[in-house]
Design a protein around this motif. Structure first.
Motif, PDB file in Angstrom:
ATOM      1  N   GLU A  89       3.221   4.397  21.657  1.00 18.33           N
ATOM      2  CA  GLU A  89       3.530   3.828  22.490  1.00 18.33           C
ATOM      3  C   GLU A  89       3.393   4.983  24.096  1.00 18.33           C
ATOM      4  O   GLU A  89       3.829   4.088  25.110  1.00 18.33           O
ATOM      5  CB  GLU A  89       4.451   4.189  22.221  1.00 18.33           C
ATOM      6  N   ASP A 111       6.460  -6.071  22.504  1.00 17.28           N
ATOM      7  CA  ASP A 111       5.996  -5.186  21.365  1.00 17.28           C
ATOM      8  C   ASP A 111       6.614  -5.527  20.110  1.00 17.28           C
ATOM      9  O   ASP A 111       5.635  -5.351  18.787  1.00 17.28           O
ATOM     10  CB  ASP A 111       6.173  -2.899  21.381  1.00 17.28           C
ATOM     11  N   LYS A 112       7.335  -5.683  20.180  1.00 19.95           N
ATOM     12  CA  LYS A 112       8.727  -6.384  19.444  1.00 19.95           C
ATOM     13  C   LYS A 112       8.502  -8.207  18.570  1.00 19.95           C
ATOM     14  O   LYS A 112       8.247  -8.114  17.394  1.00 19.95           O
ATOM     15  CB  LYS A 112      10.812  -6.180  19.488  1.00 19.95           C
ATOM     16  N   LYS A 114       6.021  -9.792  19.565  1.00 15.18           N
ATOM     17  CA  LYS A 114       4.802 -10.384  19.067  1.00 15.18           C
ATOM     18  C   LYS A 114       3.947 -11.512  19.533  1.00 15.18           C
ATOM     19  O   LYS A 114       3.702 -12.215  19.108  1.00 15.18           O
ATOM     20  CB  LYS A 114       4.308  -9.717  17.958  1.00 15.18           C
ATOM     21  N   ILE A 118      -0.837 -10.741  22.049  1.00 21.02           N
ATOM     22  CA  ILE A 118      -0.256  -9.778  20.367  1.00 21.02           C
ATOM     23  C   ILE A 118      -0.019  -9.600  19.172  1.00 21.02           C
ATOM     24  O   ILE A 118      -0.394  -8.593  18.730  1.00 21.02           O
ATOM     25  CB  ILE A 118       1.047  -9.049  21.691  1.00 21.02           C
ATOM     26  N   ASN A 122      -1.893  -8.205  15.501  1.00 21.75           N
ATOM     27  CA  ASN A 122      -1.274  -7.699  15.119  1.00 21.75           C
ATOM     28  C   ASN A 122      -1.525  -8.110  13.249  1.00 21.75           C
ATOM     29  O   ASN A 122      -1.573  -7.663  11.987  1.00 21.75           O
ATOM     30  CB  ASN A 122       0.678  -8.208  14.885  1.00 21.75           C
ATOM     31  N   ASP A 134      -2.576  -3.381  20.702  1.00 18.38           N
ATOM     32  CA  ASP A 134      -1.146  -4.205  20.676  1.00 18.38           C
ATOM     33  C   ASP A 134      -0.609  -3.582  22.052  1.00 18.38           C
ATOM     34  O   ASP A 134       0.152  -4.069  22.751  1.00 18.38           O
ATOM     35  CB  ASP A 134      -0.666  -4.565  19.748  1.00 18.38           C
ATOM     36  N   ASP A 135      -0.548  -2.251  22.116  1.00 16.99           N
ATOM     37  CA  ASP A 135       0.610  -1.545  22.967  1.00 16.99           C
ATOM     38  C   ASP A 135       0.003  -1.841  24.361  1.00 16.99           C
ATOM     39  O   ASP A 135       0.802  -1.328  25.073  1.00 16.99           O
ATOM     40  CB  ASP A 135       0.694  -0.119  22.168  1.00 16.99           C
ATOM     41  N   ALA A 138      -0.061  -4.805  25.244  1.00 21.74           N
ATOM     42  CA  ALA A 138       1.638  -5.407  26.107  1.00 21.74           C
ATOM     43  C   ALA A 138       1.980  -4.181  27.239  1.00 21.74           C
ATOM     44  O   ALA A 138       2.799  -4.851  28.137  1.00 21.74           O
ATOM     45  CB  ALA A 138       2.730  -4.522  24.876  1.00 21.74           C
TER      46      ALA A 138
ATOM     47  N   THR D 105      10.536   0.583  21.679  1.00 20.01           N
ATOM     48  CA  THR D 105      10.481  -0.606  21.440  1.00 20.01           C
ATOM     49  C   THR D 105      11.924  -1.471  21.179  1.00 20.01           C
ATOM     50  O   THR D 105      11.468  -2.824  21.623  1.00 20.01           O
ATOM     51  CB  THR D 105       9.722  -1.732  20.161  1.00 20.01           C
TER      52      THR D 105
END
Ligand SMILES: [Ca+2]
Ligand SMILES: [Ca+2]
Ligand SMILES: [Ca+2]
Ligand SMILES: [Ca+2]
Lengths: 158, 158, 158, 158
Positions: A89, A111-112, A114, A118, A122, A134-135, A138, D105
């Motif tokens: 992050e 990020d939450k 997805k 993304i 995951n 992934d971060d 995003a 997040t």
């Protein structure tokens, strides 16, 4: 350097088209944006040195973890995508910051929940180490959205 | 985990005593601090998970660069300590942030004037890759100073 | 908006020339920079919306504190420039971040040694509330230096 | 100071109970958390000086804007909750950072989907200036969740 970054993302399963899908998805409530404009904004983000350095560093760590080429305990932390490890992050934040803090919200949301690519990154966590990517992805998408908000605003004020 | 971090710092040439010297140096204008208090504050900083993750990640990258175990262009960027590469400062910032933004000033000052152990790390740049460690150590020292400022303040208000 | 910001800084005792002096001072070890180039870089920094918002917000708080138009306890915190109040550094960080983390070091250094106009702001703390402005000005100067480092680098790589 | 902050939040329509609802909502997928534990974590967050300073500064600006006691252009920016004004997110970030980057997040997610009290604050934007408070409250909740993640982890490792 930009080509290296674009290829590195592609090698890990992420294309500019995948990211453009999410830029369009996030912006559709606010602006009438074309795919070309979304891609242009992503390209501008990927032109920034700070973005390139974050992507290069994060994906390098993902790849080294995947090949078991890191020492412990970092190896296990990255392979498990340990929830208290926040360096992914931190690198992402260095990307969103370039267009100001307005990108934070979109970054956290992506990020939450997805969405799109993304979510795919995951799901493939078992075979691959996708702790950083992934971060980073995003953050690139969130930064491209911030850049669009800034540029639409400055057109209007002319 | 804390022992791993302390050993990793020692392996790269940095002891808690070296860092205590700089905590004492930075605080001498403001407080009458003993070496024990400086060491205690450094130990509290090193107990924090976020600090441990930043140190672990940064020193791992320094060591991999030194052993030529990273791909290009990241390898050359780290070996040259390329001035436009700011990920070392990004990791450092994640350390100073834990005790609030008041650590920023001490971090920047240490990083610029290269006092004590930070100067020594900088001089050995030719044989070793010290791209991350100098910033990490400056951040740990700055965080220990912030923690002291917070704790002296709260004693007074009781 | 940019004119408003430049005037607000001037009203509080800071001109672009004052800031150019410090850009030249900080860069003289690295580049052969003209005063025109320093001013151009400062102007680019001041063109950024995020910079304008930080300056506008911080100086507004300084002015309100000076006129006793804030409620307690914020009024006393700002008038005393309370060391544990770090919102001034937080706003400053939002300025340096725009050109990446490499500006952190120059910001911290300026904030610590209080060169030039930053020292003058600090000396006038008794009559005026300069809690925010010193950090904002240090951040603008640091950002202008980062921008120069980025642009010299990209010229070379062409 | 903590009482002042709790009262200031209440005066603007936000209680610790409202925030506890969202802590429970965000954590229910991961842990079996009691309301008492959620409230305890929120109280620890509100005990931190950096959090208090951010809340104090942000709510002061909201209240001054509501009473038309700020000069232009800041007054209109805050009253309209201008999307390119990111200082509210900057202050929020200084809150989430205290428990490391893992709070980002949750912060971004809350800010985007406007759950519970954050949605209510957003609906009352016409009568009140809630530019800062929604981000501050989202950040306090996100920080309380990060604190829980850290403490559950350290219990397990004992
Ligand atoms: Ca991750
Ligand atoms: Ca370095
Ligand atoms: Ca200040
Ligand atoms: Ca807001």
């Amino acid at each position: 350097m930009k080509d290296i970054i674009v290829n590195l993302l592609k090698e890990r399963g992420v294309t500019i088209e995948d990211m453009a899908d999410l830029v369009l998805e996030l912006q559709k409530k606010y602006y009438d944006l074309t795919r070309e404009e979304a891609i242009e904004s992503l390209n501008s983000v990927l032109d920034k040195r700070e973005v390139q350095n974050a992507v290069l560093t994060g994906i390098t760590l993902d790849k080294l973890a995947e090949k078991n080429m890191l020492e412990e305990p970092l190896l296990s932390i990255l392979k498990r995508d340990e929830p208290l490890y926040g360096i992914d992050e931190i690198l992402a934040l260095s990307i969103t910051n370039i267009y100001g803090s307005i990108g934070l919200t979109n970054f956290g949301y992506l990020d939450k929940i997805k969405l799109g690519i993304i979510g795919i990154l995951n799901e493939h966590k078992d075979e691959r180490c996708n702790t950083f990517i992934d971060d980073l992805v995003a953050a690139i998408i969130a930064a491209a959205c911030s850049r669009i908000a800034h540029s639409i605003k400055s057109e209007k004020s002319n």
